[in-house]
Motif scaffolding. Structure first.
Motif, PDB file in Angstrom:
ATOM      1  N   TYR A  48       0.847  -1.189   0.000  1.00 32.57           N
ATOM      2  CA  TYR A  48       0.000   0.000   0.000  1.00 32.57           C
ATOM      3  C   TYR A  48       0.882   1.239   0.000  1.00 32.57           C
ATOM      4  O   TYR A  48       2.055   1.202   0.375  1.00 32.57           O
ATOM      5  CB  TYR A  48      -0.946   0.014   1.206  1.00 32.57           C
ATOM      6  CG  TYR A  48      -0.262  -0.049   2.544  1.00 32.57           C
ATOM      7  CD1 TYR A  48       0.130   1.108   3.208  1.00 32.57           C
ATOM      8  CD2 TYR A  48      -0.011  -1.274   3.149  1.00 32.57           C
ATOM      9  CE1 TYR A  48       0.756   1.048   4.433  1.00 32.57           C
ATOM     10  CE2 TYR A  48       0.619  -1.345   4.379  1.00 32.57           C
ATOM     11  CZ  TYR A  48       0.990  -0.174   5.023  1.00 32.57           C
ATOM     12  OH  TYR A  48       1.614  -0.237   6.231  1.00 32.57           O
ATOM     13  N   ASN A  49       0.303   2.339  -0.422  1.00 38.91           N
ATOM     14  CA  ASN A  49       1.033   3.590  -0.571  1.00 38.91           C
ATOM     15  C   ASN A  49       0.425   4.640   0.351  1.00 38.91           C
ATOM     16  O   ASN A  49      -0.762   4.954   0.246  1.00 38.91           O
ATOM     17  CB  ASN A  49       0.966   4.067  -2.027  1.00 38.91           C
ATOM     18  CG  ASN A  49       1.725   5.371  -2.235  1.00 38.91           C
ATOM     19  OD1 ASN A  49       2.635   5.692  -1.475  1.00 38.91           O
ATOM     20  ND2 ASN A  49       1.351   6.112  -3.261  1.00 38.91           N
ATOM     21  N   LEU A  50       1.235   5.187   1.256  1.00 37.86           N
ATOM     22  CA  LEU A  50       0.761   6.234   2.156  1.00 37.86           C
ATOM     23  C   LEU A  50       0.920   7.584   1.461  1.00 37.86           C
ATOM     24  O   LEU A  50       1.904   8.301   1.653  1.00 37.86           O
ATOM     25  CB  LEU A  50       1.544   6.206   3.471  1.00 37.86           C
ATOM     26  CG  LEU A  50       1.407   4.928   4.302  1.00 37.86           C
ATOM     27  CD1 LEU A  50       2.271   5.013   5.544  1.00 37.86           C
ATOM     28  CD2 LEU A  50      -0.040   4.693   4.686  1.00 37.86           C
ATOM     29  N   ASP A  51      -0.038   7.908   0.650  1.00 40.76           N
ATOM     30  CA  ASP A  51       0.003   9.139  -0.135  1.00 40.76           C
ATOM     31  C   ASP A  51      -0.856  10.196   0.551  1.00 40.76           C
ATOM     32  O   ASP A  51      -2.070  10.014   0.701  1.00 40.76           O
ATOM     33  CB  ASP A  51      -0.525   8.869  -1.542  1.00 40.76           C
ATOM     34  CG  ASP A  51      -0.393  10.086  -2.445  1.00 40.76           C
ATOM     35  OD1 ASP A  51       0.071  11.136  -1.960  1.00 40.76           O
ATOM     36  OD2 ASP A  51      -0.752   9.980  -3.633  1.00 40.76           O
ATOM     37  N   PRO A  52      -0.270  11.310   1.005  1.00 36.88           N
ATOM     38  CA  PRO A  52      -1.062  12.334   1.707  1.00 36.88           C
ATOM     39  C   PRO A  52      -2.107  13.000   0.827  1.00 36.88           C
ATOM     40  O   PRO A  52      -3.009  13.656   1.328  1.00 36.88           O
ATOM     41  CB  PRO A  52       0.002  13.342   2.169  1.00 36.88           C
ATOM     42  CG  PRO A  52       1.161  13.133   1.258  1.00 36.88           C
ATOM     43  CD  PRO A  52       1.154  11.680   0.908  1.00 36.88           C
TER      44      PRO A  52
END
Length: 207
Positions: A48-52
């Motif tokens: 998963y990608n923690l994209d703000p």
């Protein structure tokens, strides 16, 4: 409530992991859950990608009450290898059957960045007291001076409250203005009528 979270309302955890205690029954261990996620929580697995900049939606948070903290007690086997050197100590630990551990899905909740919520520190210190069997300070430390968190409300209630907040203040100002205007008009009319009456009286006296 469980002694670790006695009189406490919430703990802030950055991206915690859900606990799996399904093995406890087979090992004859007692599990006491004491921390769950909110009603709006979700799980991300695999990559998963923690994209703000991610646009979050309510459908992403459809898994409420995930287990994030639990106390486990019972006969917990020691991690010390069962060799002649440690056999006596290892056996002593196994036969007591009173071992206790605390498992929390995130260890960063006691970092400085998250101690702005004082209950984070209280839960950590209560955990230490629980594991050392020294609970004398828990009742004092757990006295929360924070207001309890607000309960979730429906979208209809939220929309109605928002409309009320937006519409009511201007209507109140308008009502106050109209009331003041009517009083001013009435006062001026009374002053004008009294002045006209005074002039009429003076004219009658002159006649």
């Amino acid at each position: 409530s469980f002694v670790v979270t006695q009189n406490l309302h919430q703990v802030v955890m950055p991206f915690p992991s859900e606990l799996d205690t399904s093995y406890a029954h087979d090992l004859h261990l007692d599990v006491v859950p004491f921390a769950n996620s909110s009603q709006r929580s979700g799980v991300q697995t695999n990559v998963y990608n923690l994209d703000p900049t991610t646009q979050f939606t309510r459908t992403m948070f459809g898994q409420p009450d995930l287990l994030l903290g639990a106390a486990i007690s019972g006969r917990i086997h020691s991690a010390i290898p069962d060799t002649d050197r440690y056999a006596e100590a290892d056996t002593g630990r196994k036969t007591e059957g009173k071992e206790r551990i605390i498992v929390i899905g995130n260890g960063n909740f006691v970092e400085d960045a998250f101690l702005s919520n004082p209950e984070n520190l209280s839960i950590f210190l209560n955990t230490v007291d629980y594991l050392t069997d020294d609970l004398g300070l828990v009742s004092i430390r757990s006295k929360s001076f924070l207001p309890p968190p607000l309960k979730p409300v429906s979208e209809t209630t939220r929309a109605a409250t928002k409309d009320l907040i937006v519409i009511f203040p201007p209507l109140l100002v308008l009502a106050i203005g109209l009331s003041y205007w009517r009083k001013t008009v009435k006062r001026r009319k009374g002053y004008r009528d009294s002045l006209v009456q005074k002039v009429n009286v003076e004219n009658e006296q002159d006649n």
